[in-house]
Design a protein around this motif. Sequence first.
Motif, mmCIF file in Angstrom:
data_model
loop_
_atom_site.group_PDB
_atom_site.id
_atom_site.type_symbol
_atom_site.label_atom_id
_atom_site.label_comp_id
_atom_site.label_asym_id
_atom_site.label_seq_id
_atom_site.Cartn_x
_atom_site.Cartn_y
_atom_site.Cartn_z
ATOM 1 N N LYS A 1 -28.335 82.822 -22.482
ATOM 2 C CA LYS A 1 -27.577 81.744 -21.847
ATOM 3 C C LYS A 1 -26.625 81.091 -22.859
ATOM 4 O O LYS A 1 -25.461 80.813 -22.541
ATOM 5 C CB LYS A 1 -28.532 80.696 -21.275
ATOM 6 C CG LYS A 1 -29.351 81.195 -20.085
ATOM 7 C CD LYS A 1 -30.295 80.130 -19.547
ATOM 8 C CE LYS A 1 -29.543 79.015 -18.861
ATOM 9 N NZ LYS A 1 -30.458 78.077 -18.174
ATOM 10 N N ARG A 2 -27.122 80.891 -24.086
ATOM 11 C CA ARG A 2 -26.278 80.283 -25.108
ATOM 12 C C ARG A 2 -25.116 81.201 -25.471
ATOM 13 O O ARG A 2 -23.978 80.744 -25.660
ATOM 14 C CB ARG A 2 -27.110 79.967 -26.354
ATOM 15 C CG ARG A 2 -26.369 79.095 -27.365
ATOM 16 C CD ARG A 2 -27.233 78.781 -28.568
ATOM 17 N NE ARG A 2 -28.532 78.273 -28.164
ATOM 18 C CZ ARG A 2 -29.692 78.838 -28.497
ATOM 19 N NH1 ARG A 2 -29.719 79.923 -29.230
ATOM 20 N NH2 ARG A 2 -30.832 78.311 -28.099
ATOM 21 N N LEU B 1 -23.648 83.403 -23.524
ATOM 22 C CA LEU B 1 -22.677 83.361 -22.435
ATOM 23 C C LEU B 1 -21.856 82.071 -22.475
ATOM 24 O O LEU B 1 -20.639 82.076 -22.258
ATOM 25 C CB LEU B 1 -23.391 83.482 -21.078
ATOM 26 C CG LEU B 1 -23.980 84.864 -20.756
ATOM 27 C CD1 LEU B 1 -24.874 84.776 -19.537
ATOM 28 C CD2 LEU B 1 -22.874 85.886 -20.518
ATOM 29 N N GLU B 2 -22.513 80.957 -22.765
ATOM 30 C CA GLU B 2 -21.802 79.677 -22.848
ATOM 31 C C GLU B 2 -20.795 79.697 -23.989
ATOM 32 O O GLU B 2 -19.646 79.263 -23.831
ATOM 33 C CB GLU B 2 -22.808 78.535 -23.047
ATOM 34 C CG GLU B 2 -23.668 78.256 -21.813
ATOM 35 C CD GLU B 2 -24.822 77.309 -22.119
ATOM 36 O OE1 GLU B 2 -24.945 76.888 -23.297
ATOM 37 O OE2 GLU B 2 -25.603 77.005 -21.204
ATOM 38 N N ASP B 3 -21.218 80.209 -25.151
ATOM 39 C CA ASP B 3 -20.317 80.279 -26.307
ATOM 40 C C ASP B 3 -19.133 81.202 -26.045
ATOM 41 O O ASP B 3 -18.059 81.020 -26.630
ATOM 42 C CB ASP B 3 -21.079 80.765 -27.549
ATOM 43 C CG ASP B 3 -22.122 79.764 -28.021
ATOM 44 O OD1 ASP B 3 -22.025 78.582 -27.623
ATOM 45 O OD2 ASP B 3 -23.032 80.152 -28.770
ATOM 46 N N ASP C 1 -17.741 81.571 -23.087
ATOM 47 C CA ASP C 1 -17.079 81.100 -21.857
ATOM 48 C C ASP C 1 -17.287 82.071 -20.699
ATOM 49 O O ASP C 1 -16.383 82.324 -19.904
ATOM 50 C CB ASP C 1 -15.572 80.900 -22.096
ATOM 51 C CG ASP C 1 -15.291 79.772 -23.071
ATOM 52 O OD1 ASP C 1 -16.051 78.790 -23.059
ATOM 53 O OD2 ASP C 1 -14.327 79.880 -23.845
ATOM 54 N N ASP D 1 -20.321 81.818 -18.813
ATOM 55 C CA ASP D 1 -21.538 81.273 -18.201
ATOM 56 C C ASP D 1 -21.483 81.344 -16.676
ATOM 57 O O ASP D 1 -20.445 81.127 -16.064
ATOM 58 C CB ASP D 1 -21.710 79.819 -18.654
ATOM 59 C CG ASP D 1 -23.011 79.229 -18.147
ATOM 60 O OD1 ASP D 1 -23.964 80.000 -17.965
ATOM 61 O OD2 ASP D 1 -23.054 78.001 -17.933
ATOM 62 N N GLU E 1 -24.428 79.946 -14.850
ATOM 63 C CA GLU E 1 -25.700 79.258 -14.646
ATOM 64 C C GLU E 1 -26.873 80.153 -15.047
ATOM 65 O O GLU E 1 -26.956 80.581 -16.180
ATOM 66 C CB GLU E 1 -25.801 78.773 -13.200
ATOM 67 C CG GLU E 1 -24.709 77.757 -12.855
ATOM 68 C CD GLU E 1 -24.815 77.238 -11.455
ATOM 69 O OE1 GLU E 1 -25.654 77.750 -10.686
ATOM 70 O OE2 GLU E 1 -24.062 76.309 -11.118
ATOM 71 N N ASP E 2 -27.769 80.473 -14.118
ATOM 72 C CA ASP E 2 -28.979 81.209 -14.486
ATOM 73 C C ASP E 2 -28.903 82.683 -14.108
ATOM 74 O O ASP E 2 -29.930 83.330 -13.905
ATOM 75 C CB ASP E 2 -30.200 80.581 -13.805
ATOM 76 C CG ASP E 2 -30.542 79.230 -14.406
ATOM 77 O OD1 ASP E 2 -30.268 79.045 -15.610
ATOM 78 O OD2 ASP E 2 -31.056 78.372 -13.685
ATOM 79 N N CYS F 1 -26.721 86.594 -14.735
ATOM 80 C CA CYS F 1 -25.753 87.382 -15.492
ATOM 81 C C CYS F 1 -25.586 88.730 -14.804
ATOM 82 O O CYS F 1 -26.576 89.426 -14.548
ATOM 83 C CB CYS F 1 -26.212 87.573 -16.941
ATOM 84 S SG CYS F 1 -25.112 88.625 -17.914
#
Length: 552
Positions: free
Chosen positions: A77-78, A80-82, A84, A86, A88-89, A91
């Motif tokens: 999750k981190r 994907l956020e880093d 850009d 993301d 949510e829950d 992939c």
Amino acid sequence: MLCQLSINNFAIVRFLELDFKAGMTSITGETGAGKSIAIDALGLCLGNRSDANTVRPGANKTEVSARFTLHDVPLAKRWLEDSDLDAEDECILRRTINSDGRSRAYINGNPVPVTQLKAIGQLLIGVHGQHAHHAMLKSEHQLNLLDHYANHKILLDSVSASYQRCKQVENELKHLEQAQHERISRQQLLQYQVEELNEFNLGLEEFDEIEQEHKRLANGTDLIERCQAGLHLLTESDEGNIESLLNKVASIADTLQGYDESLAPISTMISDALIQVQESASEIESYLSSLELDPEHFAYLEKRLSTAMQLARKHHVSADKLALHHQALMNELTELADDETKLDGIRQQLETTRNAYLTNAQKLSQSRSRYAKELDKLVTQSIHELNMPKGKFTIQINHNPDNISVNGCDSIEFMVTTNPGQPLQPISKVASGGELSRIGLGIQVITAKKVATPTLIFDEVDVGISGPTASVVGRMLRSLGESTQVLCVTHLPQVAGNGHQHMFVNKFNKGGNTETTMQTLDKDQRVNELARLLGGDVITENTLANARELLQ
């Protein structure tokens, strides 16, 4: 974990949409049916290499997508956020391969490089292949297994960073030392040249000044004669000089101005001209009085000018640039002296960085020793369960500070004895193929329990195992499936029977084309499949009874 896998036109698969659950999923099928085909297709979503041969004959492209839930995967999750990316829950990884071999990759619908599929894939799935135990014979792989089990990422990063710093300083030192001989030769030449130019000591503007003064003295006689001639014409000639003539004209202009005031400007201009002539004569008289023809000074200038030109030719510069060249040589000599000082500083810096590396490497080695003892006990216990009751496993770690590498100063050896009375020896020398398979499988299962990867794939890792040992392997994988999603491709009924669910791979011909399908088996279908694995083509009541017993 992996929730769904969709496959379109991949090899002999026309279309598959598979739903996966938590726990251990057994995957079986007849020999040649393509039991690993779903694993191979999933590999495309994980960034594996692709080519046009993966596209089903007659199709324009292959498309594979895999959907994962990320409830318990904070690292993914981190990431994907880093990046850009993301969602949510969830992939979704997707890969397409055209019939001309061109490939495209997507994460959550966003086009990405294949390298990003690999990066996120490593956080979502771990794959253990059927030949993994052969790699275990190599010391580097053994070291990776131990570090993998001990989760040494932070320590390894510290060692790697300090190693790279050491190498950087070593290369800089090597470069300076290699150039030292040339630098000394150059320094000696510069020292001689600078001393020679220091002795001459030509100022930055001095050459132009010398050249101008030399030119003046060289033409001194002519200067005197011409200045005197000018004075004669301006003020001294009795036959009529410019000053006297202007005085007469000025007198006439004054008279004319009395008659007509409009002529006043003419009178003014003539008066100004007279003043200019008188001042010019005064300047020439002053110049003549200061002009001295000093033969000794002229000889000094002649010698200095000649020396400057000789030195300029020697240094391959123009004479007017000799002073600047002198300054440049002094600067270079200073820089070379600084290099010597820098060399001493880098030697000291190398010692400091090497000590920092050795400190980090020592911490890593101590941690390896601690986890090696823990792994020794677990693997020994595992091989006892895998039908080697007298076997013993230990990891031998040799720490050599002179043997530095990006992974530290350790070399390790997996040592084993499989029979009573035999000494511990390297695993490559004493383990048979079957024993190696069991030891390797035990290590894979043990290390897999320590990893945060939510899904593990075991692709026919039970090759070379049979009988009661296979039952133990099945229970080990099922136990692993209690905390981690496990997909196990197997040909052993004792392993397949331990799955929480079971998928069957079938290959058939349709309209002259070969296709492969996969289906989730219900309980009755599962009994029949286990009976087939137990008894081959002929299924009897006995094999069915054995199959039911396996499921229980």
